[in-house]
Design a protein around this motif. Structure first.
Motif, PDB file in Angstrom:
ATOM      1  N   GLY A  47       3.781  31.466 117.682  1.00  0.00           N
ATOM      2  CA  GLY A  47       3.250  32.445 116.695  1.00  0.00           C
ATOM      3  C   GLY A  47       4.597  33.121 115.837  1.00  0.00           C
ATOM      4  N   LEU A  48       4.450  32.667 114.465  1.00  0.00           N
ATOM      5  CA  LEU A  48       5.622  33.555 113.574  1.00  0.00           C
ATOM      6  C   LEU A  48       5.640  34.739 113.848  1.00  0.00           C
ATOM      7  N   GLN A  49       4.574  35.454 114.209  1.00  0.00           N
ATOM      8  CA  GLN A  49       4.351  36.897 114.131  1.00  0.00           C
ATOM      9  C   GLN A  49       4.570  37.492 115.744  1.00  0.00           C
ATOM     10  N   ALA A  50       4.870  36.541 116.665  1.00  0.00           N
ATOM     11  CA  ALA A  50       4.864  36.783 118.055  1.00  0.00           C
ATOM     12  C   ALA A  50       5.848  37.888 118.686  1.00  0.00           C
ATOM     13  N   ALA A  51       7.118  37.743 118.065  1.00  0.00           N
ATOM     14  CA  ALA A  51       8.128  38.432 118.683  1.00  0.00           C
ATOM     15  C   ALA A  51       8.535  39.224 117.471  1.00  0.00           C
ATOM     16  N   THR A  52       9.898  39.698 117.412  1.00  0.00           N
ATOM     17  CA  THR A  52      10.617  40.374 116.514  1.00  0.00           C
ATOM     18  C   THR A  52      10.305  39.594 115.139  1.00  0.00           C
ATOM     19  N   HIS A  53       9.785  40.131 114.189  1.00  0.00           N
ATOM     20  CA  HIS A  53       9.435  39.205 113.072  1.00  0.00           C
ATOM     21  C   HIS A  53       9.370  40.270 111.702  1.00  0.00           C
ATOM     22  N   TRP A  54       9.388  39.703 110.474  1.00  0.00           N
ATOM     23  CA  TRP A  54       8.940  40.212 109.229  1.00  0.00           C
ATOM     24  C   TRP A  54       7.598  39.660 108.985  1.00  0.00           C
ATOM     25  N   ASP A  55       6.637  40.404 108.628  1.00  0.00           N
ATOM     26  CA  ASP A  55       5.412  40.207 107.798  1.00  0.00           C
ATOM     27  C   ASP A  55       5.653  39.814 106.430  1.00  0.00           C
ATOM     28  N   ALA A  56       5.499  38.594 105.978  1.00  0.00           N
ATOM     29  CA  ALA A  56       5.518  38.302 104.658  1.00  0.00           C
ATOM     30  C   ALA A  56       4.383  39.043 103.615  1.00  0.00           C
TER      31      ALA A  56
END
Lengths: 317, 317, 317, 317
Positions: free
Chosen positions: B108-117
């Motif tokens: 998941g692109l939001q699974a770990a340390t991430h930015w929300d677009a």
């Protein structure tokens, strides 16, 4: 590269073994070291790199991550990113409430603009620092020197625009970039590569992909000659990346010796290398700014156990 | 967050709509703008940020990307990274030739340390800059403001260590971080947040995950109050990240209004936000360095059409 | 098929709408029905199908699931199976204990030998039984008639070997299989298609893929004519599969009307259809056994919400 | 199962080695054999199995394939199916043209209702038929006896409803199913297991999962005793499946000997085994039909190199 393994092919030739001995860094940073030449990026190097920033101009060096990426199927399993939505404007409470969208991706970690971690290559049963290659398993991935150990990759970047230094947009497909080419690009850029630098070598080969010719981009390809690792070793370079799929000249210079530069950089020197970097806009920017060094930020994603990672490098002038 | 959608729940409450009006940035950078408050990171801001580097010390802020990550299944489809090897020491030519290892990941692109677009959230059928939410499709992902438009995220970072400013290791689970808390953390850090800054708000909540309690980390969670977007708006902050899964206080402050801060930041302000950032070592480093601002490099991976991306941020002192 | 959507192209032509009216099954099995013509496979049909087994000979009809599958990238996102090992001989307790190996796959559900579920196609905003097409979402997939509703697909199978009936190994690429061709294949096989049968139409096109020509297999391709759905409708066939990628003749018979057979079968009739079935060995077996009907077992994998599934069909003589 | 590997744990105990010798089938079908006991399903067995069909009633035995499946994370990498849409009603030509929806899945091949292929287990460096375990690689998967070699799995199925035979809905978690239990279930069902049969052993354990208790389903679990392989061997059974996650009693009967039944079935006998089969409705149907044998169709998906596959079994009465 996919190739049938032919038991009749002899082990590593003497020419390679001599080169290996001359650039070997095993033990240089201790028996327990996992990061090799990244040790050369000291606090002082970073401080000096940040001090080079003058205009604040930023140039991104990553290709878009998408299904229509550079991979053609030539390298089995190295799949282009497949991005799908798992939620699209999914309401959280009622039908008019705040809604969210979420994504998932499947991709080869070496598929697009990426860093090779040191254990991406092995030879004679060994990876960097003499560790056994069988410390890479399906269960754990790479137990040592995985890409997650490269926790921060920030240093001075230097563009060696070999193509432009030769007055070309793009090197011919059979051109092996030599130490003399690197010297020439230094001179062209008015820059001297030093300890801890991250060197970006531009061949122009990526123009083929940008023009829609994936197969022409992949192969045959210009790239680094087996003679360049000694050059990087002598300068104490921290990492090298370029704008090709294969990194090194392909087909190779020495018959039946595939990827010798990978083996010298990753296994012997412990130096990370990057591929599929888009250096086109950087070439323009360096020309306009009249300088070929900059602050480069290029930290990979910390995949536990991985032998590579996508990276979104940014050059800051 | 997963929740059944109840048609009896009314649309956005007036309190939210008033806040939305006060922080709205639609049209501020033109009708065609896709990057919102990232416009505030000017060349000058970057230049000044680079000038803050004094020691060269680097602190990485990303969690390891691995199967045993922060996701618990609470958010459907947001899967922890599954890393597998597609090649392990695969010889290229003969049995003793150079061998390579390759990896693939599903995550998941939001699974770990991430930015929300910006299009990660929508409300009332709109995403940032008033575009229709249905420009996000299974085929293309987000046509506008996808994470790939955030091509470089490098600026001054400021740590607002709200927990430490209150003399705590970690905020209580029911603590909504208020504008007054942000003021207090500024004072504690001897720093003033300004235009183009990337603000990191430390709650200490990540300590739960680091101690092995994934469920306690996820929920309930301290986080930003619905009153903080106005604070960020007044300061012209470029982006905000913190060390929680939900970003904002959860369960929410206003009944039946889930993720209002997401809606205010992403939809109204056009300000990217980050979650699951590991601010523990940064908190220590800021204390030791006696400064709470630094050069922050945090460029997401350029996934075409994606509403978020993993990121490997690095703070440079 | 990937194609740019051109707003200038008119909606469904009258010719299509007339055909649609003639084969429409909406409401035939009730307003709540989700499985369409699979209703025609009654217990009695199954009993009779089992009674046809005489020799016990079995013929598998699925292509291998592997990275080097039939997909060429022409259909975005329909990726060939990527199979990786997550464990290889991983010992469970001590180093000499029992060890296990485990696998993971990422694949397009329509990538190889598969069934299309009814909601795989829609037109004019509708799927089978008149339900709104927007009941398919990123969150849930297909709420109605997903492949999981086809819980058992076992019936009499009939091979209509159109190529052999015409004295050919393989139909020309521009050959649309007509009702007359189906009649001819019935006669050739000495078989009469009846209610509840699953019809397999052999074109021989798969020989291109088996010979290594993926692109030639994909396109152009022989396939069913827009006139055949009426034939299947008149016979009360339960499902139809063939040995092509596109199922129907492609490029299409009617300009700017892509996939009309999909729309007639899936949307109007509610009849599942299968593609990329390997009918080569079945053709041989039918010739040897001198019979063109058999017990066919072809249950898809019950993916919740999916609009298709791989299937491993077996014909039993 | 995940477990730390303890070098102090001794190799396979004598008790296991004695059992192994008694059930070993290596060489029985030739040195080149890859399918083991599936050889016992002869044409004659299939013919007889088809002849048992009397009513045409069909009972599906697969769990739905979905994110909320039986896996809990206890087995690393064995991920529940993640289904996403890559196209949703995507128009092909113009906005009102025929539209299609497409899906993609990522899943552990052993995650849900599945068959273990023979190389799923190894011990003492060997897989079935004495082949070296290291013929399983990241590059190729299993070179021998992969699930794709089980091209058709259709035979007589026999339900041994051990729980009901004991007057129970569900066996206690610490109950190891013994040969005497299998005898009792035969008597209860009025059926005699014979050569080439596929035996389904019902424990009732799946009721825990169906009631929402995933962890209770997974562990501790009733399952087959280490004494049962001899029973299956004596009857020349072709394959065995049951309604548990672990297949065999877990925790194991012999200390520090995990998965001995796996090793005996897969490695020594060359007999495929299945897990997570839903036998609840089958139990009801057998009671209603007053017969415990039926035609069983249970062909796995032919993943090249895989050590397992999802399967959608159907029992036909």
């Amino acid at each position: 590269m996919s190739a049938s393994t032919d038991p009749a092919v002899p082990a590593m030739p003497q020419e390679f073994l001599d080169l290996a001995e001359r650039v070997n860094n095993w033990g240089r940073w201790g028996a327990d070291d996992e990061i090799g030449t990244l040790n050369l990026i000291t606090d002082e190097v970073v401080r000096a790199a940040a001090a080079t920033v003058r205009t604040g101009r930023r140039v991104p060096l990553a290709l878009p991550l998408r299904q229509d990426g550079v991979q053609t199927g030539m390298i089995p399993g190295r799949v282009n990113p497949l991005h799908t939505m798992v939620q699209i404007n999914q309401p959280l409470v009622g039908p008019d409430s705040v809604a969210t969208s979420d994504d998932v991706v499947t991709m080869g970690l070496q598929a697009a603009t990426h860093w090779d971690a040191l254990p991406h290559a092995s030879h004679s049963g060994r990876i960097y620092n003499g560790r056994p290659a069988d410390t890479i398993t399906a269960h754990e991935g790479a137990r040592f020197s995985s890409i997650a150990t490269a926790a921060y990759v920030v240093s001075r970047g230097v563009l060696l625009d070999v193509a432009r230094a030769k007055g070309l947009d793009r090197l011919p497909a059979d051109h092996a970039v030599t130490p003399e080419d690197l010297d020439g690009a230094e001179e062209f850029g008015g820059v001297t590569v030093g300890a801890g630098d991250i060197v970006l070598v531009r061949t122009g080969q990526l123009q083929a992909y940008l023009a829609g010719d994936k197969h022409g981009y992949a192969f045959p390809s210009p790239g680094l000659s087996v003679r360049t690792p000694e050059w990087f070793h002598a300068r104490d370079v921290a990492a090298v990346a370029n704008d090709t799929l294969t990194f090194e000249i392909f087909p190779p210079e020495i018959e039946n010796l595939w990827l010798p530069v990978h083996a010298l950089h990753l296994v012997e020197m412990g130096m990370p290398q990057g591929q599929n970097w888009n250096l086109e806009k950087l070439s323009t920017a360096c020309g306009e700014e009249r300088r070929y060094s900059f602050l480069l930020s290029a930290t990979p994603e910390p995949f536990t156990g991985a032998t590579g990672s996508p990276v979104a490098p940014v050059a800051i002038f």
